[in-house]
Design a protein around this motif. Structure first.
Motif, short mmCIF file in Angstrom:
data_model
loop_
_atom_site.label_atom_id
_atom_site.label_comp_id
_atom_site.label_asym_id
_atom_site.label_seq_id
_atom_site.Cartn_x
_atom_site.Cartn_y
_atom_site.Cartn_z
N LEU A 1 0.83 -1.20 0.00
CA LEU A 1 0.00 0.00 0.00
C LEU A 1 0.86 1.25 0.00
CD1 LEU A 1 -2.77 1.37 0.17
CD2 LEU A 1 -2.68 1.10 2.66
N SER A 2 1.90 1.27 0.83
CA SER A 2 2.79 2.43 0.89
C SER A 2 3.51 2.64 -0.44
CB SER A 2 3.82 2.25 2.01
OG SER A 2 3.18 2.30 3.27
N GLU A 3 3.90 1.55 -1.09
CA GLU A 3 4.59 1.65 -2.38
C GLU A 3 3.67 2.23 -3.46
OE1 GLU A 3 5.92 -2.32 -3.05
OE2 GLU A 3 7.73 -2.10 -1.82
N VAL A 4 2.40 1.81 -3.45
CA VAL A 4 1.45 2.32 -4.43
C VAL A 4 1.22 3.81 -4.23
CG1 VAL A 4 -0.99 2.24 -5.13
CG2 VAL A 4 0.28 0.12 -4.80
N LEU A 5 1.16 4.25 -2.98
CA LEU A 5 0.83 5.64 -2.68
C LEU A 5 2.03 6.58 -2.74
CD1 LEU A 5 -1.64 5.09 0.29
CD2 LEU A 5 -2.21 5.72 -2.07
N CYS A 6 3.24 6.03 -2.74
CA CYS A 6 4.44 6.87 -2.67
C CYS A 6 4.50 7.91 -3.79
CB CYS A 6 5.69 5.99 -2.69
SG CYS A 6 7.23 6.93 -2.57
N PRO A 7 4.34 7.55 -5.05
CA PRO A 7 4.40 8.60 -6.10
C PRO A 7 3.28 9.62 -6.00
CG PRO A 7 3.71 6.48 -7.02
CD PRO A 7 4.17 6.21 -5.63
N TRP A 8 2.14 9.22 -5.45
CA TRP A 8 1.02 10.15 -5.31
C TRP A 8 1.26 11.12 -4.18
CZ3 TRP A 8 -2.64 10.56 -8.94
CH2 TRP A 8 -2.71 9.52 -9.88
N ARG A 9 1.92 10.67 -3.13
CA ARG A 9 2.33 11.59 -2.06
C ARG A 9 3.25 12.68 -2.62
NH1 ARG A 9 1.91 10.01 3.37
NH2 ARG A 9 1.17 7.89 3.76
N GLN A 10 4.15 12.29 -3.52
CA GLN A 10 5.08 13.25 -4.10
C GLN A 10 4.36 14.21 -5.05
OE1 GLN A 10 8.02 10.75 -5.95
NE2 GLN A 10 8.82 9.99 -4.01
N LYS A 11 3.35 13.70 -5.76
CA LYS A 11 2.59 14.53 -6.69
C LYS A 11 1.69 15.51 -5.96
CE LYS A 11 -0.34 14.17 -10.81
NZ LYS A 11 -1.03 13.24 -11.75
N TYR A 12 1.19 15.11 -4.79
CA TYR A 12 0.30 15.97 -3.99
C TYR A 12 0.91 16.14 -2.59
CZ TYR A 12 -3.27 15.20 -7.58
OH TYR A 12 -3.97 15.16 -8.76
N PRO A 13 2.00 16.90 -2.49
CA PRO A 13 2.69 17.02 -1.19
C PRO A 13 1.85 17.70 -0.11
CG PRO A 13 3.56 18.60 -2.78
CD PRO A 13 2.66 17.69 -3.54
N ASP A 14 0.84 18.48 -0.52
CA ASP A 14 0.02 19.18 0.48
C ASP A 14 -1.13 18.33 1.01
OD1 ASP A 14 1.59 21.44 0.22
OD2 ASP A 14 0.36 22.27 -1.41
#
Length: 301
Positions: free
Chosen positions: A226-239
């Motif tokens: 789950l963390s791996e899937v969400l990692c690039p999205w966290r970077q795309k939406y840092p806020d």
């Protein structure tokens, strides 16, 4: 083609609640709202009746979108509201108009004391066949339901939004689904609560219960994925604050429970173009019927 938020309107309390939700969403997105009334021709025997005939039926169907639009413009002066009347079968007509919309918003009857939705045949057919996002809104949905209580524990639309909840299947995480959920959370300036429910492989189903050590290892593995899937999205939406929740158990029950503290629940529907036809999926079906927050269904390949 201008981008719009389209609402299926029939004059019922649930469709009026859908129109109000759509107007609030339009303010967040900076988009216009289009109210679509589908006029289904009156059967010939009814058309001959003076009080139930075609002219009377058409008068009321024309009055519904006109008065609804006037009310929305008064309550939401910053939103452009247009209307459109169509003739035909409601489900087919709404699926067609959804193709040119950012999203389609429909109403669902509430189930009283136990909460949740009663999704009718038109709503089910539209969700199953529309490839644009479809949002289902309860008849009693209010703006205050999507916000936190104020300092005196009184419902208020002036407080912060409640979190957005995303139901995520790690077997096929789709970018359209993730993008919709992150955008919804970003517009509301709230955390995105990502809920993933998992169960043991099928060969455990008829065996003994999982040993605690095995369950812990499985839980750790699911959480890592789950963390791996969400990692690039966290970077795309840092806020956007992301709250990851990976739990052993039914995804449907976990999402229904999470809906109680959500402003919006986002779930997916896999597009299937086989000859047997489209369907909604068991988890999405359960959430549609029992969520206490509006539900967005995002179709994806």
């Amino acid at each position: 083609m201008p981008r719009t938020i389209t609402v299926g309107l029939d004059g019922s309390p649930e469709s009026r609640a859908a129109a109000e939700w759509a107007a609030r969403e339009a303010m967040l997105r900076g988009l216009p709202v289009k109210l679509v009334q589908v006029w289904e021709p009156v059967p010939e025997p009814m058309a001959q009746a003076p009080l139930l005939g075609a002219e009377t039926h058409q008068h009321w169907t024309e009055r519904i979108p006109r008065e609804s639009a006037e009310g929305l413009r008064l309550r939401h002066p910053g939103v452009e509201v247009t209307t459109e009347q169509l003739t035909g079968r409601p489900a087919e007509a709404l699926v067609n108009v959804a193709r040119d919309a950012d999203m389609l918003v429909l109403g669902s009857r509430g189930l009283g004391g136990i909460g949740g939705f009663l999704v009718g045949s038109v709503g089910r057919a539209v969700v199953a066949h529309t490839e644009r996002p479809v949002v289902l809104v309860r008849a009693d949905e209010q703006a205050t339901d999507e916000h936190e209580m104020d300092e005196a524990d009184i419902p208020s639309a002036a407080t912060a939004f409640r979190p957005v909840v995303l139901g995520l299947d790690l077997a096929g995480p789709d970018e359209a689904l993730l993008g919709f959920a992150f955008e919804a959370a970003a517009r509301r300036s709230v955390p995105l609560r990502v809920v993933h429910g998992w169960n043991p492989p099928p060969y455990y189903a008829y065996g003994m219960a999982l040993e605690p050590a095995v369950e812990r290892e499985m839980a750790k593995g699911e959480a890592v994925v789950l963390s791996e899937v969400l990692c690039p999205w966290r970077q795309k939406y840092p806020d956007v604050e992301v709250v990851e929740q990976s739990h052993y158990g039914s995804p449907s029950l976990l999402l229904i429970d999470a809906s109680r503290e959500a402003s919006l629940v986002v779930v997916g529907r896999r597009i299937r173009r086989a000859s047997v036809g489209a369907h909604i999926g068991t988890v999405t079906h359960a959430v549609l019927h029992h969520s206490t927050a509006p539900v967005a269904v995002v179709a994806h390949d």
